[in-house]
Each structure stands twice: as structure tokens, then as C-alpha cells.
Enzyme design. Structure first.
Site, PDB file in Angstrom:
ATOM      1  N   ASP A  56       0.650  -1.356   0.026  1.00 34.96           N
ATOM      2  CA  ASP A  56       0.041  -0.033  -0.076  1.00 34.96           C
ATOM      3  C   ASP A  56       1.077   1.109  -0.162  1.00 34.96           C
ATOM      4  O   ASP A  56       1.974   1.211   0.279  1.00 34.96           O
ATOM      5  CB  ASP A  56      -0.735  -0.122   1.085  1.00 34.96           C
ATOM      6  CG  ASP A  56      -1.985  -1.002   1.137  1.00 34.96           C
ATOM      7  OD1 ASP A  56      -2.422  -1.387   0.249  1.00 34.96           O
ATOM      8  OD2 ASP A  56      -2.436  -1.490   2.510  1.00 34.96           O
ATOM      9  N   TYR A 114       5.883  -9.852   7.261  1.00 32.67           N
ATOM     10  CA  TYR A 114       5.858  -8.580   7.545  1.00 32.67           C
ATOM     11  C   TYR A 114       6.286  -8.080   8.976  1.00 32.67           C
ATOM     12  O   TYR A 114       6.120  -9.015   9.805  1.00 32.67           O
ATOM     13  CB  TYR A 114       4.473  -8.146   7.101  1.00 32.67           C
ATOM     14  CG  TYR A 114       3.883  -7.929   6.041  1.00 32.67           C
ATOM     15  CD1 TYR A 114       4.076  -6.600   5.218  1.00 32.67           C
ATOM     16  CD2 TYR A 114       3.325  -9.058   5.276  1.00 32.67           C
ATOM     17  CE1 TYR A 114       3.847  -6.480   3.900  1.00 32.67           C
ATOM     18  CE2 TYR A 114       2.750  -8.812   3.867  1.00 32.67           C
ATOM     19  CZ  TYR A 114       2.916  -7.390   3.189  1.00 32.67           C
ATOM     20  OH  TYR A 114       2.540  -7.305   1.983  1.00 32.67           O
TER      21      TYR A 114
END
Lengths: 250, 250
Positions: A56, A114
């Protein structure tokens, strides 16, 4: 058509995410576009760069992976040096490897790692960390760790997916959630899984911080998962700037 | 006149160093001036902020120390929160303490700890590190460590002082030089001593990198120290961006 695998790092702050966007007249700056511009400068033509996944707007990457097919014939190039000579300061190619055509950055991936960075105060964050942490304030860590245990495993994570994608299934396996304490105020939460839905890590972190603030009880988590509905989640999506794609697993 | 001790962190990239400069009409941006502007906004008058020492343009600080005397009477203020609400993104106050008037940021200091970060390749530096490392390429580490042993101790460091100051003596005690390996390519060299001359750490690092590149032999180091003359040094001053003031000792 020799295929190249790229390992790419970026500071996401000034990027509108990974994926090229088509909004004219002001096209936002993306990682994919910067890479394709560099490839075009080096090969003299447009070549698509395929990423392991989209990140994103504002999300960072320590080792995103991409691949591209070189036009043939292509002149011999020191790709690592050539890429880095052309790329902007907030984007680097860390490694270039020749791979066979059965390697696909996205479809060959078996998992992702992540990391989400928290700063456990609301002010006095070291400026060097500021672009990379969420200044969320003090948290109840045992409650968060209890809540995390409910999230690990194979679940339908529809409650943790933001709108805007059309993937076929929202079932994913979250292999682990681990907290690393770099200093008393600087904590990294690691999320590893076989794949992640749109903004899933940020929604997981948002819920865990809500638990850490005493606004959501750990015992509520199984019900929120079972709801399979993002609107059931009482917490906001965590800010993009705290998130880093650490590794793509193959 | 209550005295406050501030612990201050900054990313030096966009600062012309610590010390206020008087060059009109375009006065360069400095850390001291940003702090004094914040104090003025909080107290309604100009108050001098005294630093433990100057850092050069582009040099970072993890924990610089400063003090200031509040005008009396002064209203009660949550100083930590108030400073950080006013300061720019690249400058934070990490701690505020009330101290007695015998504390002086500069004269009470008994030593300093600096860290210099090297990236042992010439390209492919992770963008997050780029503002904080010198991309110096591969180095001969055993030669550097041998050279460092000649530098530790009490010496006249005049060969390592750049022009522009008028301190009385250039004798300093370098207590230690230690290499920390964060990753195979990312090394931190720690320098601790009772005090440092203008650009001394950057000149020490510049010489050590020259040794690491095979351009200067470790055995030459004692002669370079003995020369007590900056022009005797065969190496350039290391770039500012790799240097961080880690701690001031009291």
C-alpha cells in the site's frame, strides 16, 4: 527471454504504493513505475515488472521481490550497478539473479514476512524512527499476546480485509505472530503467513493495539474472526508507515 | 532561574549543524536555533540553549545534551510534550530533567560516544540506511583494527583536527575504538573518548578507511599522529552523514 529476479528495498513514505496507477493527469509515483522506467532506460523498450504482491501507499519494503523478462537479444549489463545508478534515493535493487521461466515473483511465493513497528509513547520518538513507527502510546502486552494466539492458524480472515480487491478466497494461514523488543519503547511485531489480504497486517495490528489499550478483550477475538465481516472489527486499520515487507518466501 | 537539561535527537541531513549561525540574509537552519525558537514560544522571551558540543552540518545525534535557564517566574509546563509539539519532524527532545546550576551541558561532560556507520559496498544500499552510512566499498578489516590500536590512548590529535577552532590543546584521550557488525555489509565503528576536536572522528574514520583500502599501512599511523599536522594525513575527512553523536557522558 532471459528472466531476472529482483530483490528490491524502498522507503514507502513518498510512494503511492507498489502498483502503477493510471490516474491522469497527475499519475502518483509508484515503485513499479520507477522500476519499469529504469528497465526501459536500460533495454530501450517497455518491459513489465511483476511484483510478489502490492504494498500500500506508505508501506516500506526491506526485500520485496519482482521479476521481468528481458527482450532478446539484450546487451550484457551489470544489472545491479545499472539499476542503482538510475533509481531514486528511496528505492534500491539489492540483488539481481537470472532465473528460469518457471519462477514467478507472485505465483511462486510460498509466504511472506511483514514487520510492524510500534513506539510505546505518544511523543519523543527519535526522528530517525519517525517515518517507520506508529506512535501508539503505552500498551498492555500480555493482553496483546493472548489475543495474538487466537489469530494464529488457518482462518477465514474476511474481517481483516479492507475493500478493493476481488481475490477468490479470504482463507489464509497465519504461521506466527512474534514480538521483538528493540528497546523498552520500540517494539516490532512480526507476522508470517502463506499470504495476506489487502491491509490484513494493518488490521491485525490495529486490533492488537485496541486490545493493548484495553478497548477490546482478548476473548472477543475468536468472535471477530468468526464474523467474517470487516465492519465487525471495532478497531481502525493501523497506519501504513509502521509496516515493512521484510521477506518473500519461495 | 530553574535549569533544565534536555536530551535531544536529530537527523542531521537538513541541518547546518548544531550552532546558530549569523549569516544574513539566508540564515542556515540549525538545531540550536530550532530549540531556542521553541523555548521562546513557550516562555515568551529569548533564552540561550547551551549544547554539550557542536555537531557539524549533516551529522546526526541519538542523544545530544543541552541546558537552559528558565526565566522566573515561569508557568508550569509539561516540557517534554510542549517541546515535541513545537519541534520539526527531524528534531525531538527525548527527555527533560530539572538540574541544579552546577550542571553545565558542556563543562560537566566527561566524555562522548560517537558512532560512524559504513556500508561495505558501493551500491545497493538499503534506502532506509542511505542518509546514515558512508558507502565506502569493501575494506580490509584486520588492517583497520591493527591501525585503530595505534590511535587509542592519550595523544596530541592535531593531525586529526580540521581548521576553524581555537581550543587551547589538541591532546585528547581516545578510550576505545570498537567495530560492531550489524550485518556483513553494515558496520558501526564506535569511538569513545574524553573529548573530540573539530571533525576528529571523521578524520579518524577517513584514515581507517584509507587503511582498509590498502592505501595507508597500519604501521604508518604512529608517524601520522606524531606529525601533529592535518596536512600530513593522506586521507580525506569521512562524510558527515555516516556520523552520529550517540551519548554524552557526565
Amino acid at each position: 527471454m532471459p528472466r531476472l529476479k529482483l530483490t528490491v528495498a524502498y522507503v514507502g513514505t513518498a510512494f503511492a504504493g507498489w502498483q502503477i496507477q493510471a490516474k491522469a493527469p497527475a499519475r502518483p509515483r509508484t515503485v513499479q513505475e520507477e522500476l519499469e522506467k529504469a528497465v526501459a532506460a536500460l533495454t530501450g523498450g517497455h518491459v513489465r515488472v511483476h511484483g510478489a504482491g502490492r504494498t500500500d501507499s506508505g508501506v516500506h519494503a526491506e526485500a520485496q521481490v519482482a521479476h521481468l523478462d528481458l527482450p532478446t537479444p539484450s546487451r550484457p549489463v551489470d544489472w545491479l550497478r545499472a539499476f542503482n545508478a538510475l533509481l531514486p534515493q528511496d528505492l534500491s535493487v539489492l540483488a539481481v539473479e537470472k532465473v528460469t521461466e518457471d519462477f514467478h515473483a507472485r505465483f511462486s511465493a510460498t509466504g511472506k514476512h511483514y514487520a510492524y513497528a510500534l513506539w510505546l509513547a505518544r511523543c519523543a520518538v527519535p526522528p530517525r524512527l519517525r517515518p517507520f513507527v506508529w506512535e501508539c502510546g503505552p500498551l498492555d502486552l500480555p493482553a496483546m499476546e493472548e489475543a495474538a494466539l487466537h489469530l494464529i492458524g488457518t482462518h477465514d480472515f474476511a474481517s481483516f480485509r479492507n475493500a478493493g480487491t476481488d481475490v477468490e478466497t479470504s482463507v489464509r494461514t497465519l504461521r506466527s505472530i512474534q514480538r521483538e523488543e528493540l528497546s523498552p519503547l520500540h517494539h516490532i511485531w512480526h507476522f508470517q503467513g502463506n499470504g495476506f489480504l489487502k491491509q490484513m497486517v494493518r488490521n491485525l495490528m490495529g486490533l492488537l493495539v485496541s486490545v493493548g489499550r484495553g478497548k477490546t478483550a482478548p476473548a472477543e477475538v475468536p468472535g471477530l474472526l468468526a464474523a467474517q465481516d470487516r465492519t465487525a472489527l471495532p478497531s481502525a486499520t493501523a497506519p501504513a508507515k509502521g509496516l515493512t515487507l521484510v521477506r518473500v518466501l519461495y
